[in-house]
Design an enzyme around this catalytic site. Sequence first.
Site, PDB file in Angstrom:
ATOM      1  CE1 TYR A 555      -3.879   2.290   0.614  1.00  0.00           C
ATOM      2  CE2 TYR A 555      -2.420   3.346   2.207  1.00  0.00           C
ATOM      3  CZ  TYR A 555      -3.574   3.354   1.437  1.00  0.00           C
ATOM      4  OH  TYR A 555      -4.412   4.436   1.502  1.00  0.00           O
ATOM      5  CE  LYS A 559      -3.585   5.331  -1.841  1.00  0.00           C
ATOM      6  NZ  LYS A 559      -4.601   6.106  -2.581  1.00  0.00           N
TER       7      LYS A 559
END
Length: 658
Positions: A555, A559
């Site tokens: 994640y 990002k």
Amino acid sequence: MQSRWQDQDAANFRQDPVALRAYTSRLLGAEPALVQHGGGNTSVKVEHTNLFGENESILYVKGSGWDLATIQPQGFAPVKMDVLLKMARLQKLSDKDMVQAQKAAMINPSAPAPSVEAILHAIIPFRYVDHTHSDAVVTLTNTPDGEAHARQVFGPRVLVLPYIMPGFILARQVFEHTRDLNWANYDGIVLLHHGIFTFHDDARVAYENMLKLVTRAEDFLRERKATEVRRATPTIKPGAAELAALRKNLGGLMGQPLLMKLNSSPEAVGFSSWDRAEATAARGTVTPDHVIHIKPRPMLVDASEDRGVAKFAESYRAYFEKHRAAEHKELDRCPRWAIWPGAGTLSIGTTAKSIRIVEDITRHTIACLQAGDALGGWQPVTEAELFEVEYWELEQAKLKVIGGSRPALQGRVAVVTGAASGIGRAIAEDLRAQGAAVAALDLNASVTETFSGDQSLGLVCDVTSEASIQSALQAVAEKFGGLDILVTNAGTFPPGRHIADLSESDWTNTLNVNLSGHWRVIKAAIPLLKQGFDPSIIVVGSKNVPAPGPGAAAYSASKAGLTQLARVAALELAPFGVRVNTIHPDAVFDTGIWSEEVIANRAKHYGLSVQDYKTKNLLKTEITSKNVAQLVTAMVGPAFSKTTGAQIPIDGGNDRVI
Ligand code: ZN
């Protein structure tokens, strides 16, 4: 045309003539072929006793701003009959003075302003007066033999009067023609190029006489084969970037951002493919009041570089110069509808509501034009008469009411990905509330129901598929004309796992959505954004970018990659005026990912109460998806118009980020 009168429904209103008036007005309003956006009005005359015990006769006439389809008793303006009848006897009266005198003669000053046709209603000596701009009636009079057709169709019990501009002079004309009339010999009045009146002391008879007369006109058109319209499938399908470029050009004429909608229905395409479509439409609108919504003529989309925009602007300038008087100030030169041969028609306007009005009016217009043509040639009022109505102060006042005050994002088009729930949905809703037309994209099909109607478009879209993104953007361009604001938000939040336990598929799936998905959407949107109004991209990043935590490698890495993608996009797109900014939200708990149970478990994990866990930031404040949405709305607006390449946290303050 069938009567919609229902004894049971009408019984509810028997005691109250104004309520009964509202009821049959709604029945008229239920027929789009009778009334279009403000075309048509109704009235009832009521005797009442005033405060001083005196008897007064009051005309309750449709108030401005009310639509016959939905009108209620409070939508009627109560005006003293004796004043209206006195006004009818004046030789001269300016429309401005007429409006003022009518308002001053109302017995309820907070009622809506009376229709400009109030005096006309007062002159007709029957309790109920119904007036419509019926497509069929107007069409058969918009022909070289219009008057003869009208006399033939309606017979001796209908008075046929020549066209004259609405307002006082029309009332005056009807007064002169009817002062010695034996009204018992008449069921209706037809005003050439304008519409039809019916009247009776019984509400039902007045209403049903309208249907009877209009049906005769419809039958006449059918017998002459004038109701057959062309239908076709598109031979040209304008691409999204092509539409966006045309919209951008038109915005230059409008002087503000606008929406543009492609109508590729079989009827629109059939009409667009007719070789005389533009020449016929250029002769004028179905009724003169349409001119304020669709201008005197449509634009023809041609093969030139600007698709005919400059040519239209020049024709409008010439029209204005030809007919203007000293006091007139030229309106914008932007067309409100266009004919794209082989592709259909375009509706153009600054709001979703004005697009709807244009679309409704042009749908009827293309049928009427073909009917008029079949009856010997489309011949509405003259260009000078159209100009007179377009630049009539009372019509301009009506537009102002429709326009209202202008929301910050009016005329702009936004796409939000991942908009079915949570932050994405909140952003899409906030942008829409600020006036933007919003396309909400999501894998979850519920988005199509959450975002529907004139100002929204919900689309199922998979950001891992280029084809899916392309087809969504095509749909956006066809409904709204282009794209100004891209909020790229769709993401996935995989369950927490340390790197040692992370599978190949966890890793690649997360990157495919959270990084490559944004790249695909941005890449596909660039050609449209380059043609946008104050275009900008908002990338939804994460606090994990500046302050990562264990167990979220895929994640956080995705990002962080996304943030870098946004920075490069800011560099590459600045020459085109496209701003690219990133927000880093944290701890937004009112979204689908965070159930009460998950929040409670996390709080327990940190040894905190739920409330303390939710406000675990420097400002000790809870961050909602609505807060994030408001930040996005601000960033696509004028406050951030000089900012690109920025990263803005929305996390309540985090000592690791600061
Ligand atoms: Zn009218």
